[in-house]
Write a protein that holds these residues in place. Structure first.
Motif, mmCIF file in Angstrom:
data_model
loop_
_atom_site.group_PDB
_atom_site.id
_atom_site.type_symbol
_atom_site.label_atom_id
_atom_site.label_comp_id
_atom_site.label_asym_id
_atom_site.label_seq_id
_atom_site.Cartn_x
_atom_site.Cartn_y
_atom_site.Cartn_z
ATOM 1 N N GLY A 63 14.849 -13.025 -13.068
ATOM 2 C CA GLY A 63 15.720 -12.328 -12.127
ATOM 3 C C GLY A 63 15.780 -13.050 -10.796
ATOM 4 N N PHE A 64 16.580 -12.531 -9.888
ATOM 5 C CA PHE A 64 16.700 -13.156 -8.578
ATOM 6 C C PHE A 64 15.539 -12.802 -7.659
ATOM 7 C CE2 PHE A 64 21.009 -13.432 -10.141
ATOM 8 C CZ PHE A 64 21.407 -14.674 -9.710
ATOM 9 N N ALA A 65 14.815 -11.755 -7.987
ATOM 10 C CA ALA A 65 13.654 -11.342 -7.196
ATOM 11 C C ALA A 65 12.607 -10.747 -8.131
ATOM 12 C CB ALA A 65 14.049 -10.322 -6.128
ATOM 13 N N GLY A 66 11.332 -10.934 -7.785
ATOM 14 C CA GLY A 66 10.261 -10.300 -8.538
ATOM 15 C C GLY A 66 10.047 -8.886 -8.035
ATOM 16 N N LEU A 67 9.863 -7.947 -8.937
ATOM 17 C CA LEU A 67 9.699 -6.542 -8.563
ATOM 18 C C LEU A 67 8.296 -6.064 -8.924
ATOM 19 C CD1 LEU A 67 13.113 -5.155 -9.855
ATOM 20 C CD2 LEU A 67 12.514 -5.838 -7.520
ATOM 21 N N PHE A 68 7.699 -5.312 -8.007
ATOM 22 C CA PHE A 68 6.342 -4.817 -8.194
ATOM 23 C C PHE A 68 6.277 -3.394 -7.659
ATOM 24 C CE2 PHE A 68 1.867 -4.222 -7.371
ATOM 25 C CZ PHE A 68 1.222 -4.985 -8.338
ATOM 26 N N ALA A 69 5.882 -2.451 -8.516
ATOM 27 C CA ALA A 69 5.832 -1.039 -8.131
ATOM 28 C C ALA A 69 4.442 -0.693 -7.611
ATOM 29 C CB ALA A 69 6.176 -0.160 -9.335
ATOM 30 N N LEU A 70 4.303 -0.591 -6.298
ATOM 31 C CA LEU A 70 3.025 -0.231 -5.693
ATOM 32 C C LEU A 70 2.690 1.224 -6.014
ATOM 33 C CD1 LEU A 70 0.702 -1.157 -3.821
ATOM 34 C CD2 LEU A 70 2.042 -0.243 -1.910
ATOM 35 N N ASP A 71 1.493 1.464 -6.491
ATOM 36 C CA ASP A 71 1.049 2.814 -6.835
ATOM 37 C C ASP A 71 0.752 3.589 -5.556
ATOM 38 O OD1 ASP A 71 -0.059 5.121 -7.785
ATOM 39 O OD2 ASP A 71 -1.567 4.150 -9.054
ATOM 40 N N THR A 72 1.734 4.343 -5.078
ATOM 41 C CA THR A 72 1.586 5.049 -3.804
ATOM 42 C C THR A 72 0.634 6.237 -3.884
ATOM 43 O OG1 THR A 72 3.579 6.330 -4.334
ATOM 44 C CG2 THR A 72 3.859 4.354 -2.977
ATOM 45 N N GLU A 73 0.290 6.674 -5.095
ATOM 46 C CA GLU A 73 -0.663 7.765 -5.236
ATOM 47 C C GLU A 73 -2.106 7.266 -5.156
ATOM 48 O OE1 GLU A 73 0.076 10.004 -8.734
ATOM 49 O OE2 GLU A 73 2.094 10.634 -8.127
ATOM 50 N N LYS A 74 -2.280 5.985 -5.337
ATOM 51 C CA LYS A 74 -3.627 5.404 -5.338
ATOM 52 C C LYS A 74 -4.162 5.235 -3.924
ATOM 53 C CE LYS A 74 -6.097 1.273 -6.991
ATOM 54 N NZ LYS A 74 -5.958 -0.016 -7.714
#
Length: 378
Positions: A63-74
């Motif tokens: 893709g054009f950008a790497g995506l990373f879902a930060l665990d906001t509950e952690k």
């Protein structure tokens, strides 16, 4: 992992006829950029990259950008940490030897071991590979080393760029860099503000030169010393290898301390870390001290790796220059509470990291001073 992708012909040069005039047209490939080779390089990298993927990574490669879902509950109050770096002229050694699958480990180490200094867990990394000519097999070797480093550090390689620079770089030349992102809970942030008088500095053994000072290394060994990369150096013999060449020693990958430091911070009362890179022990350890406190480092606490003495003797380099250029056998320093020393050493020993105390934080001055003489081998 992207590659320059202007919409131009990547085929052979060809001619078109306009009346009686034949006009030769050019292509991106004839100008020195082979898009097809770049695409093959990306495909060759994909298996290595997939081995680094953490569950938080969103989407695939390309893709054009790497995506990373930060665990906001952690996290209650997460702080993002970032670092960028390269490998420097150690790449000259890799290029001369034609060994390209270790410098990627050096690259990751230079980035993630800066991140962990503040207590941050490395999450993901993006790399950049620039070369005079894309050779897919070579790029795959470089990328495999970067992927190995990410696995050792526990972070994901989520993107990057392969850039072909004909006319700027020679065909066999390349340079690499990377940017990493980590996260730390705000109330667990490490640094000078936590350091107190009486805290103890614990050194962690370096695997060798790591990735700093190679311009001086090359001048000392090959300029002044007239040595050869294939020379077998008796001092480099190990329990596993009775013979080891100068080239093999110089390409020893930088140790990645990220997981070691995170485990140490989890198990013990760590107040700060210092990643020992260019500037040496004093130049980096001082960055982890409050301005009104000092540490006197005892050189007699350890024996530097043999490579440092080989470089010093070959180049006739003075002690001061050695110590402000190289890590002298210490890759990382932890500053811990005084009642945590034994436990800290036990944690590092369990992780197969050689460690020892080198000094104590004290009042009455500021900065870092080295005293005494290094232990000698044997």
């Amino acid at each position: 992992m992207d590659h320059p992708s202007e919409h131009v012909s990547a085929g052979r040069d060809h001619s078109v006829s306009s009346g009686s005039t034949t006009k030769k047209t050019i292509s991106y490939q004839s100008a020195g950029v082979d898009i097809d080779a770049g695409d093959r390089a990306v495909e060759a990298l994909k298996p290595s990259i997939k081995k680094t993927i953490r569950p938080e990574v969103v989407g695939g490669i390309g893709g054009f950008a790497g995506l990373f879902a930060l665990d906001t509950e952690k996290y209650k109050k997460p702080l993002l940490a970032s670092s960028t770096d390269g490998v420097g002229t150690k790449l000259v050694i890799a290029q001369k030897l034609g060994i390209h699958d270790t410098v990627g480990i050096d690259l990751v180490a230079m980035v993630v071991d800066d991140l962990v200094v503040c207590g941050a867990e490395p999450l993901f990394l993006l790399d950049y590979i620039a070369t005079g000519q894309v050779v897919p097999e070579k790029i795959a070797d470089i990328g495999a080393g970067i992927a190995d480093g990410c696995r050792y550090a526990g972070c994901s390689l989520i993107g990057g760029e392969i850039a072909e620079h004909p006319g700027v770089m020679k065909p066999d030349d390349y340079d690499i860099s990377a940017t990493g992102v980590g996260v730390v809970e705000a109330d667990q942030l490490l640094g000078p503000d936590r350091v107190k008088p009486g805290d103890v500095a614990i050194a962690m053994r370096a695997s060798g030169l790591h990735s700093n000072g190679f311009s001086l290394v090359r001048e000392a060994l090959f300029g002044v010393g007239k040595m050869d990369l294939g020379t077998v150096v008796p001092e480099f013999a190990t329990a596993e290898r009775s013979q080891r060449t100068l080239g093999e020693e110089l390409l020893t990958p930088t140790h990645i301390y990220a997981k070691d430091c995170l485990e140490l911070a989890k198990e013990c009362d760590v107040h700060a870390f210092a990643h020992i890179t260019g500037g040496g022990i004093a130049g980096n350890l001082v960055r982890s001290l409050p301005e009104d406190l000092q540490i006197e480092v005892d050189r007699g606490a350890w024996t530097p790796n043999p490579v440092f003495d080989v470089v010093r003797q070959a180049g006739g380099i003075g002690e001061e220059e050695m110590e402000r250029t190289f890590n002298m056998g210490v890759g990382m320093v932890a500053i811990v509470a005084p009642d945590q020393v034994d436990r800290s050493l036990a944690v590092l020993t369990a992780r197969h990291v050689e460690a020892w105390t080198i000094g104590e934080v004290a009042e009455g001055g500021a900065g870092v001073r080295l005293s005494g003489s290094y232990r000698t081998a044997g």
